[in-house]
Scaffold this motif. Structure first.
Motif, PDB file in Angstrom:
ATOM      1  N   ILE A 119       0.840  -1.201   0.000  1.00  0.00           N
ATOM      2  CA  ILE A 119       0.000   0.000   0.000  1.00  0.00           C
ATOM      3  C   ILE A 119       0.879   1.256   0.000  1.00  0.00           C
ATOM      4  CG2 ILE A 119      -1.715   1.295   1.324  1.00  0.00           C
ATOM      5  CD1 ILE A 119      -2.758  -1.427   2.350  1.00  0.00           C
ATOM      6  N   VAL A 120       1.905   1.232   0.889  1.00  0.00           N
ATOM      7  CA  VAL A 120       2.828   2.368   0.941  1.00  0.00           C
ATOM      8  C   VAL A 120       3.632   2.463  -0.359  1.00  0.00           C
ATOM      9  CG1 VAL A 120       4.809   3.371   2.146  1.00  0.00           C
ATOM     10  CG2 VAL A 120       2.976   2.286   3.455  1.00  0.00           C
ATOM     11  N   ASN A 121       3.986   1.293  -0.883  1.00  0.00           N
ATOM     12  CA  ASN A 121       4.725   1.277  -2.156  1.00  0.00           C
ATOM     13  C   ASN A 121       3.893   1.927  -3.268  1.00  0.00           C
ATOM     14  OD1 ASN A 121       7.047   0.299  -3.750  1.00  0.00           O
ATOM     15  ND2 ASN A 121       5.472  -0.897  -4.794  1.00  0.00           N
ATOM     16  N   ASN A 122       2.597   1.649  -3.285  1.00  0.00           N
ATOM     17  CA  ASN A 122       1.706   2.267  -4.280  1.00  0.00           C
ATOM     18  C   ASN A 122       1.634   3.781  -4.082  1.00  0.00           C
ATOM     19  OD1 ASN A 122      -0.546   2.013  -6.361  1.00  0.00           O
ATOM     20  ND2 ASN A 122      -1.636   2.974  -4.670  1.00  0.00           N
ATOM     21  N   LEU A 123       1.602   4.193  -2.790  1.00  0.00           N
ATOM     22  CA  LEU A 123       1.616   5.628  -2.496  1.00  0.00           C
ATOM     23  C   LEU A 123       2.900   6.271  -3.030  1.00  0.00           C
ATOM     24  CD1 LEU A 123       0.485   8.153  -1.064  1.00  0.00           C
ATOM     25  CD2 LEU A 123       1.630   7.363   1.036  1.00  0.00           C
ATOM     26  N   GLY A 124       4.010   5.561  -2.853  1.00  0.00           N
ATOM     27  CA  GLY A 124       5.278   6.076  -3.360  1.00  0.00           C
ATOM     28  C   GLY A 124       5.272   6.215  -4.874  1.00  0.00           C
TER      29      GLY A 124
END
Length: 506
Positions: A119-124
């Protein structure tokens, strides 16, 4: 909860909006007491967001931020963990964008840590895309502004600007249109060689994009041909340029025609000054000889007259030589005085009515005996022989010119005849005089030079070395002062005809 985190930045494309919308949601949904984002810039991380903002100045945040920054420089794990002062901090890798730091009082479960990674990777990814999109917009805006500035500069500059690719013009500014005489549509797609003077075709062949290094300017002076075939000198500066995606060459040109003319005038003036100096030096050397020769005759034969018991025949001979030497000396002095007055612009003109026929008769009576004694036939040709032909001119200067030209003809003619006459040019209101002889003539290459000061024709007759070389120069000056012109037609070893004109008003 996790789905809401995923959807928080789904339709957003602005970096700041994504951060301000997503990070507070992470803080709230994950029960964190703080959340911050460190953005990667080169080899460092810069803080761009911290919630709550008051936490920014705490020692705990400075420590946590420093810890994770140093760790991420050498260890790019999806998630790093730090326990500090009864709190747990998590640092998630935001792909290539930076670090998301979350602070909690209680640790996440292992499952939640792992579930947050994608999820954080997608935000990045979204943040990276938004940042890159913004940077692209900045670059595009900058390029558009730069191109607009460049076009404005090209339009308003006084320099003539041409841009060409593969030897053909693809852009020309207003100054280039005005200078060359071609309009924009005529210049575009025109081969650049069509603007160059034939003497500079080699310059055109040497213009090569591959030979132009970046930031290097080639300068040269070339001659161009305008649309109306007028020749102009220009100073050109040549650079390589990217234009509409093409490797092109830009030429800026300034008109230096007047400067080149001034340079040439200075060169000519210098050459004339050097020539005049040489002539004056030669004149001074010659004049000393011209003065000594008659003076020697006067003094020498005056001394001989003192010889006792001289016969009358010898006395008359000596006196004749003294008289001729005196005439030669007087003529030389008069010429020097005249040329000095002419150069100083002190020579005045005294107009009076002069009867041409009467003056020609006087000259005939004066020179006929001298010509006859030399075996020459002296002829007069008067267009209106039976009536006066009156002109308004300076009698002394008119008489001096005719006298000088007739004396020269007798001097340089050994056999044949001398003819003096005139014709009236009613269509131009001029009377044209001529003095024709069958003498040694003047080579074509020297016919202009004989009218210059201190110069005599380069002729074979030994008598050519006699005289100061001022007579024809004075005659030319007199005729031009009186509103006419003088010239010669001559063939070497066949004879010469001198012409001069004077205004004729009836």
């Amino acid at each position: 909860m996790l789905l809401e985190l995923v959807l928080s930045s789904l339709n957003e494309s602005n970096e700041s909006t994504i951060l301000n919308k997503s990070i507070p949601l992470y803080l709230r949904k994950l029960n964190c007491f703080s959340a911050g984002v460190l953005k990667k810039q080169d080899l460092h991380f810069k803080e761009i967001l911290i919630i709550p903002y008051v936490y920014k100045n705490s020692k705990d945040w400075e420590y946590v931020k420093s810890y994770f920054s140093n760790k991420q420089k050498s260890n790019y794990e999806p998630c790093l963990q730090l326990e500090h002062n009864n709190a747990v901090y998590y640092a998630y890798n935001l792909t290539n964008y930076g670090i998301l730091i979350l602070g909690r009082k209680k640790p996440f479960s292992i499952n939640l840590i792992n579930e947050l990674n994608p999820i954080v990777n997608n935000l990045g990814i979204k943040l990276t895309q938004a940042y890159e999109h913004k940077q692209q917009q900045i670059v595009e805006k900058s390029l558009i502004e730069s191109e607009q500035c460049l076009r404005t500069l090209l339009k308003t500059t006084a320099a003539s600007i041409l841009i060409f690719h593969n030897k053909r013009i693809i852009y020309a500014n207003n100054s280039a249109e005005q200078f060359t005489g071609y309009d924009f549509m005529e210049l575009v797609n025109l081969d650049i060689s069509n603007l160059l003077h034939p003497d500079f075709k080699l310059f055109y062949e040497n213009i090569n994009t591959s030979e132009l290094k970046e930031d290097k300017t080639l300068s040269s002076e070339v001659k161009i041909l305008k649309k109306n075939h007028t020749e102009k000198w220009v100073n050109v500066n040549i650079n390589q340029i990217k234009w509409l995606g093409l490797d092109a060459i830009i030429i800026s040109a300034f008109d230096i025609t007047q400067l080149k003319q001034t340079e040439q005038d200075l060169i000519n003036a210098k050459e004339e000054a050097e020539k005049s100096e040489r002539l004056k030096t030669a004149f001074l050397a010659n004049i000393s000889h011209e003065i000594r020769t008659p003076m020697s005759g006067i003094l020498g034969f005056t001394e001989l007259l003192k010889t006792p018991h001289l016969t009358n025949e010898k006395k008359e001979k000596y006196i004749s030589i003294i008289e001729k030497s005196g005439d030669r000396m007087l003529n030389l002095i008069n010429n020097i005085i005249d040329i000095s007055k002419i150069e100083a612009r002190l020579m005045s003109i005294k107009y009076s009515e002069v009867d041409v026929n009467e003056q020609l008769n006087n000259l005939f009576n004066f020179f006929n005996l001298e010509a006859t004694n030399k075996g020459l036939k002296f002829k007069l040709n008067k267009t209106l022989a039976n009536s006066p032909v009156i002109i308004k001119t300076d009698y002394e200067k008119f008489y001096a010119v005719l006298t000088n030209l007739i004396k020269n003809s007798i001097k340089y003619t050994d056999t044949g005849s001398i003819e003096v006459g005139y014709t009236i040019k009613k269509e131009t209101n001029f009377i044209e005089f001529y003095i024709k002889d069958t003498g040694i003539g003047v080579p074509l290459s020297r016919q202009k030079a004989i009218f210059e000061r201190f110069i005599q024709a380069d002729i074979d007759d030994i008598n050519a070395t006699q005289g100061a070389g001022l007579g024809l120069s004075i005659s030319k000056a007199f005729i031009e002062m009186l509103g006419g012109k003088i010239w010669i037609k001559s063939t070497k070893n066949e004879g010469s005809t001198f012409y001069f004109t004077l205004p004729f008003n009836t």
